[in-house]
Design a protein around this motif. Structure first.
Motif, PDB file in Angstrom:
ATOM      1  N   LEU A  12       0.859  -1.181   0.000  1.00 27.07           N
ATOM      2  CA  LEU A  12       0.000   0.000   0.000  1.00 27.07           C
ATOM      3  C   LEU A  12       0.892   1.227   0.000  1.00 27.07           C
ATOM      4  CD1 LEU A  12      -2.035  -2.209   1.002  1.00 27.07           C
ATOM      5  CD2 LEU A  12      -3.186  -0.379   2.249  1.00 27.07           C
ATOM      6  N   ASP A  13       0.515   2.223  -0.808  1.00 28.56           N
ATOM      7  CA  ASP A  13       1.341   3.408  -0.912  1.00 28.56           C
ATOM      8  C   ASP A  13       0.453   4.613  -1.159  1.00 28.56           C
ATOM      9  OD1 ASP A  13       3.797   4.883  -1.079  1.00 28.56           O
ATOM     10  OD2 ASP A  13       4.743   3.059  -1.862  1.00 28.56           O
ATOM     11  N   LYS A  20      -3.040   5.120   4.505  1.00 31.05           N
ATOM     12  CA  LYS A  20      -2.578   3.798   4.091  1.00 31.05           C
ATOM     13  C   LYS A  20      -2.246   2.901   5.275  1.00 31.05           C
ATOM     14  CE  LYS A  20       2.115   5.402   3.393  1.00 31.05           C
ATOM     15  NZ  LYS A  20       2.520   4.901   4.712  1.00 31.05           N
ATOM     16  N   ASP A  99       3.738  -1.656   4.105  1.00 34.40           N
ATOM     17  CA  ASP A  99       3.437  -0.232   4.153  1.00 34.40           C
ATOM     18  C   ASP A  99       4.576   0.480   3.425  1.00 34.40           C
ATOM     19  OD1 ASP A  99       3.001   2.432   4.804  1.00 34.40           O
ATOM     20  OD2 ASP A  99       2.376   1.998   6.864  1.00 34.40           O
ATOM     21  N   LEU A 139      -3.269   4.751  -2.519  1.00 34.23           N
ATOM     22  CA  LEU A 139      -4.367   5.543  -1.989  1.00 34.23           C
ATOM     23  C   LEU A 139      -4.161   6.992  -2.418  1.00 34.23           C
ATOM     24  CD1 LEU A 139      -4.529   2.904  -0.353  1.00 34.23           C
ATOM     25  CD2 LEU A 139      -5.348   4.258   1.575  1.00 34.23           C
TER      26      LEU A 139
END
Length: 220
Positions: A12-13, A20, A99, A139
């Protein structure tokens, strides 16, 4: 019933303030409730060496460094994370949620910082042994909206850069997603936490269902 017993690597970035980290935690909880074994990690960080590099990179406000040095320190932390955490978890058949990952280097030091994104992809693939996420979820929010969701007092060394920089970061993320539509997706982060999580989970569910139907092959 789990959606799939097969391993998967998901990152997720997005610019800071898009939620995130919250979404990653919720996604991990959801996948575990479905029977998956999940490993979560943060990049940079996640190992003893990575934690030390993270402290220098994000919180060493008196530490002046060139952009190339900054990029390579991120790469070094990621190399340790891949070898010590991500690959072992995938070998055990787990779902790994990161992450941030290599895309962040390409965007922050490349598109926004002025280094060549192609060079960063190449160095990044060397540092990770060519291990790419099966799915990267970016995101997305306008910079001015994301800024209102951040705590100014908690801003790290990178987060303290101006809006001009983060507009270039956002544009870089969107550019790279357009370039890699087979393994990157944009998630509109403007809705409620629940709405964003539903969109995140829908993409992950589709990935795991596709992997369940596919013929297993060697991982890079």
């Amino acid at each position: 019933m789990p959606l799939s017993h097969r391993s998967a690597f998901i990152s997720l970035d997005g610019i800071d303030g898009t939620g995130k980290s919250t979404q990653l935690a919720l996604l991990a909880e959801k996948l575990r409730s479905l029977g998956h074994t999940v490993t979560t990690c943060v990049d940079p960080g996640g190992t003893e060496i990575g934690a030390r590099l993270r402290e220098i990179l994000l919180y060493g406000r008196q530490t002046q460094m060139s952009l190339r040095a900054e990029a390579l320190m991120f790469m070094a932390s990621r190399a340790e994370l891949v070898d010590k955490v991500i690959r072992p978890a995938l070998a055990r058949g787990e779902v790994v949620l990161a992450d941030r990952y290599l895309l962040a280097n390409v965007v922050y030091q490349g598109h926004a910082g002025g280094l060549d994104p192609t060079d960063l992809w190449a160095v990044g693939r060397f540092s990770t042994g060519a291990l790419d996420p099966d799915l990267t979820l970016v995101l997305d929010l306008p910079v001015e909206v994301a800024r209102t969701r951040r705590k100014p007092s908690a801003a790290d060394r990178v987060e303290s850069r101006g809006d001009w920089y983060f507009n270039r970061v956002r544009e870089g993320f969107l550019f790279e997603v357009h370039n890699w539509p087979d393994r990157m997706r944009v998630i509109d982060a403007s809705g409620t936490v629940e709405d964003v999580q539903a969109a995140v989970f829908a993409e992950v569910r589709d990935l795991l269902e596709r992997r369940l139907k596919s013929t297993p092959g060697p991982r890079a």
